[in-house]
Design a protein around this motif. Structure first.
Motif, mmCIF file in Angstrom:
data_model
loop_
_atom_site.group_PDB
_atom_site.id
_atom_site.type_symbol
_atom_site.label_atom_id
_atom_site.label_comp_id
_atom_site.label_asym_id
_atom_site.label_seq_id
_atom_site.Cartn_x
_atom_site.Cartn_y
_atom_site.Cartn_z
ATOM 1 N N SER A 22 48.705 109.001 -48.881
ATOM 2 C CA SER A 22 49.402 108.570 -47.672
ATOM 3 C C SER A 22 49.380 109.688 -46.639
ATOM 4 O O SER A 22 49.385 110.879 -46.994
ATOM 5 C CB SER A 22 50.837 108.135 -47.993
ATOM 6 N N CYS A 23 49.319 109.292 -45.380
ATOM 7 C CA CYS A 23 49.197 110.273 -44.293
ATOM 8 C C CYS A 23 50.559 110.906 -44.017
ATOM 9 O O CYS A 23 51.554 110.216 -43.847
ATOM 10 C CB CYS A 23 48.666 109.602 -43.038
ATOM 11 N N ARG A 24 50.571 112.237 -43.961
ATOM 12 C CA ARG A 24 51.832 112.931 -43.704
ATOM 13 C C ARG A 24 52.296 112.750 -42.265
ATOM 14 O O ARG A 24 53.460 112.980 -41.966
ATOM 15 C CB ARG A 24 51.649 114.427 -43.960
ATOM 16 N N GLU A 25 51.385 112.345 -41.383
ATOM 17 C CA GLU A 25 51.770 112.183 -39.980
ATOM 18 C C GLU A 25 52.184 110.747 -39.667
ATOM 19 O O GLU A 25 53.255 110.508 -39.119
ATOM 20 C CB GLU A 25 50.611 112.604 -39.058
ATOM 21 N N CYS A 26 51.304 109.753 -40.021
ATOM 22 C CA CYS A 26 51.580 108.377 -39.594
ATOM 23 C C CYS A 26 51.972 107.465 -40.757
ATOM 24 O O CYS A 26 52.330 106.309 -40.543
ATOM 25 C CB CYS A 26 50.377 107.798 -38.842
ATOM 26 N N GLY A 27 51.895 107.977 -41.997
ATOM 27 C CA GLY A 27 52.333 107.182 -43.139
ATOM 28 C C GLY A 27 51.315 106.151 -43.608
ATOM 29 O O GLY A 27 51.526 105.475 -44.612
ATOM 30 N N ALA A 37 41.732 113.505 -45.039
ATOM 31 C CA ALA A 37 42.226 113.297 -43.669
ATOM 32 C C ALA A 37 42.380 111.806 -43.406
ATOM 33 O O ALA A 37 41.569 110.992 -43.861
ATOM 34 C CB ALA A 37 41.285 113.932 -42.666
ATOM 35 N N CYS A 38 43.415 111.456 -42.672
ATOM 36 C CA CYS A 38 43.744 110.063 -42.358
ATOM 37 C C CYS A 38 42.703 109.453 -41.414
ATOM 38 O O CYS A 38 42.285 110.086 -40.447
ATOM 39 C CB CYS A 38 45.122 110.040 -41.701
ATOM 40 N N TYR A 39 42.275 108.218 -41.727
ATOM 41 C CA TYR A 39 41.319 107.531 -40.856
ATOM 42 C C TYR A 39 41.944 107.179 -39.510
ATOM 43 O O TYR A 39 41.254 107.040 -38.507
ATOM 44 C CB TYR A 39 40.828 106.241 -41.522
ATOM 45 N N GLU A 40 43.255 106.978 -39.513
ATOM 46 C CA GLU A 40 43.927 106.547 -38.290
ATOM 47 C C GLU A 40 44.149 107.711 -37.323
ATOM 48 O O GLU A 40 43.895 107.590 -36.134
ATOM 49 C CB GLU A 40 45.289 105.923 -38.627
ATOM 50 N N CYS A 41 44.670 108.820 -37.863
ATOM 51 C CA CYS A 41 45.128 109.881 -36.948
ATOM 52 C C CYS A 41 44.625 111.276 -37.329
ATOM 53 O O CYS A 41 45.018 112.258 -36.716
ATOM 54 C CB CYS A 41 46.656 109.886 -36.900
ATOM 55 N N PHE A 42 43.763 111.370 -38.368
ATOM 56 C CA PHE A 42 43.236 112.651 -38.846
ATOM 57 C C PHE A 42 44.303 113.558 -39.455
ATOM 58 O O PHE A 42 44.044 114.712 -39.744
ATOM 59 C CB PHE A 42 42.467 113.405 -37.743
ATOM 60 N N GLY A 43 45.521 113.045 -39.650
ATOM 61 C CA GLY A 43 46.568 113.842 -40.298
ATOM 62 C C GLY A 43 46.204 114.099 -41.754
ATOM 63 O O GLY A 43 45.372 113.397 -42.331
ATOM 64 N N PRO A 44 46.821 115.125 -42.373
ATOM 65 C CA PRO A 44 46.519 115.424 -43.773
ATOM 66 C C PRO A 44 47.085 114.367 -44.729
ATOM 67 O O PRO A 44 48.178 113.852 -44.509
ATOM 68 C CB PRO A 44 47.197 116.770 -44.007
HETATM 69 ZN ZN LIG Z 1 47.658 109.226 -40.139
#
Ligand SMILES: [Zn+2]
Ligand SMILES: *Cc1c(COP(=O)(O)O)cnc(C)c1O
Length: 420
Positions: A22-27, A37-44
């Motif tokens: 799960s993305c630490r930035e956008c969930g 890295a998150c496909y949506e926002c590149f967050g870890p």
């Molecule tokens: Zn994300």
């Protein structure tokens, strides 16, 4: 390198209680895969779990290693049956003499020098390799400030894997030899750790069959640091300490010790008592401490210049999350000079008989400064994480300590020297 099939994101893997990334930035959640890295926002990305019922008795009857916590880690159920270094189960020492010297009522030292390659990195590498095996990799790789290099080279060899290890050429000689001896591929690079890390990012993108423990399998790797928190709580008799001081390089370990304490509380393995997490850095590489003191959420990169090379990450990937952990729990972050680091190493050695590397010196010296500046509560029970062995950084103390005297072979000469 032998070619292996590129791991597929659609296969379902047995990674124990791990459910997804799960993305630490956008969930946003994605299936378990070698992604970071998150496909949506590149967050870890971080591992998300479906924990079943976990009981103290099951943990206590498990192996004398980090694998006793396998029901809380992203690893296959049979993880302990593969040849591995069996990291963890290090001593938690009641450090009364150090406590007195620091002006604290109660201090425990978590002595992670006792790991197979003498640093806490054996924990994270153990989990990374176990997950990487399940994900289909056969080559273990990393950029390293030293301890990770030792741990990756040894763990790969023990598992029968190839390793590719990249380190700055300025690294301590002991850490270079302690990596090379395991006979993997060790490459030294003319640059600092952040340069080495950049090269690793490029290589990870081009070589999808290499598991860079702290790059493309980082979400799994990072979970290994939770075992420090689990062990401290179990060794305290299944309870949380009130204060814990953690050294910061990328900031990952600090966030995961915090995560471990929260998981134990939410699973009713311990009472969810309040605790404060404190961060420790060397002034010559203190980007997280600087952001904390300035009240910033973003970390300004620095060019490291400190003897604490194992902590010398100028662009700390988990820095913002370390700030979150520290602020949420009510702790603080301090930094100490190289001179204080050496004094910290000597203080721990002469009070408790533990010889730590420079990162341990950072932790002890920071604890001292936190007491002196009223940031640590002297009456609260405090745990210090000592994460690496002094034999790896002998240069730090070589100009400060040595024989009391050199004498001819006679008893009288020894007695005279002792009087002098
Ligand atoms: Zn994300
Ligand atoms: C890597 C390392 C740390 C901390 O690492 P993080 O990147 O912050 O998780 C602490 N101590 C030693 C000795 C290390 O090698």
């Amino acid at each position: 390198m032998t070619a292996v099939s590129v791991p597929s994101a659609t296969t379902s893997f047995d990674l124990g209680p791990a459910r997804a990334l799960s993305c630490r930035e956008c969930g946003n959640e994605t299936p378990l895969a070698p992604e970071y890295a998150c496909y949506e926002c590149f967050g870890p990305l971080e591992v998300a779990y479906d924990f079943g019922r976990v009981r103290r008795e099951d943990i206590e009857s498990g192996p004398q290693s980090i694998w006793r916590y396998r029901s809380l880690l992203p690893v296959p159920t049979n993880v302990a049956s593969h040849p591995n270094l069996e990291p963890g189960n290090t001593r938690l020492i009641e450090a009364d003499r150090l406590a007195k010297a620091l002006g604290l009522r109660k201090v425990w030292v978590k002595d992670d020098t006792g790991n197979p390659t003498h640093s806490f990195k054996d924990r994270v590498v153990g989990v990374a390799l176990a997950a990487a095996r399940e994900l289909g990799f056969k080559v273990l790789a990393c950029p390293s400030t030293g301890n990770l290099a030792n741990a990756v080279a040894a763990a790969a060899t023990r598992a029968g894997w190839q390793s590719v290890v990249l380190v700055p050429s300025s690294l301590e000689q002991a850490k270079i030899l302690m990596t090379a001896v395991y006979d993997g591929a060790l490459i030294t690079i003319d640059g600092n750790y952040d340069d080495v890390n950049r090269v690793a990012q490029e290589l990870a993108a081009e070589n999808e069959d290499w598991a860079f423990v702290n790059v493309n399998v980082r979400p799994y790797y990072a979970e290994g640091s939770k075992t420090l928190g689990f062990e401290v709580a179990e060794q305290l008799g299944w309870r949380l300490p009130e204060q814990i001081v953690v050294p910061i390089a990328s900031g990952s370990q600090l966030t995961k010790v915090d995560k471990a304490f929260r998981e134990l509380g939410s699973l009713d393995l311990v009472e969810a008592t309040p605790y404060k997490v404190f961060g420790a850095q060397a002034t010559g590489c203190a980007p997280v401490a600087t952001a904390f003191k300035a009240g910033h959420d973003v970390i300004t990169p620095v060019r490291p210049d400190t003897i604490a090379r194992s902590l010398a990450i100028g662009v700390p990937a988990d820095g913002p999350y370390a700030l979150d952990s520290v602020r949420r729990t009510g702790g603080t972050i301090e930094d100490v000079s190289d001179e204080e680091v050496v004094e910290g190493i000597r203080l721990l050695a002469r009070t408790e008989g533990i010889f730590a590397e420079t990162a341990g010196g950072v932790t002890v010296a920071t604890a001292k400064k936190l007491v002196e500046t009223g940031q640590l509560d002297p009456d609260a029970e405090t745990v210090l994480l000592i994460t690496g062995d002094g034999l790896k950084t002998l240069d730090a103390v070589s100009h400060k300590v040595g024989p009391k005297a050199n004498v001819p072979p006679s008893a009288e000469a020894v007695i005279n020297a002792l009087k002098g």
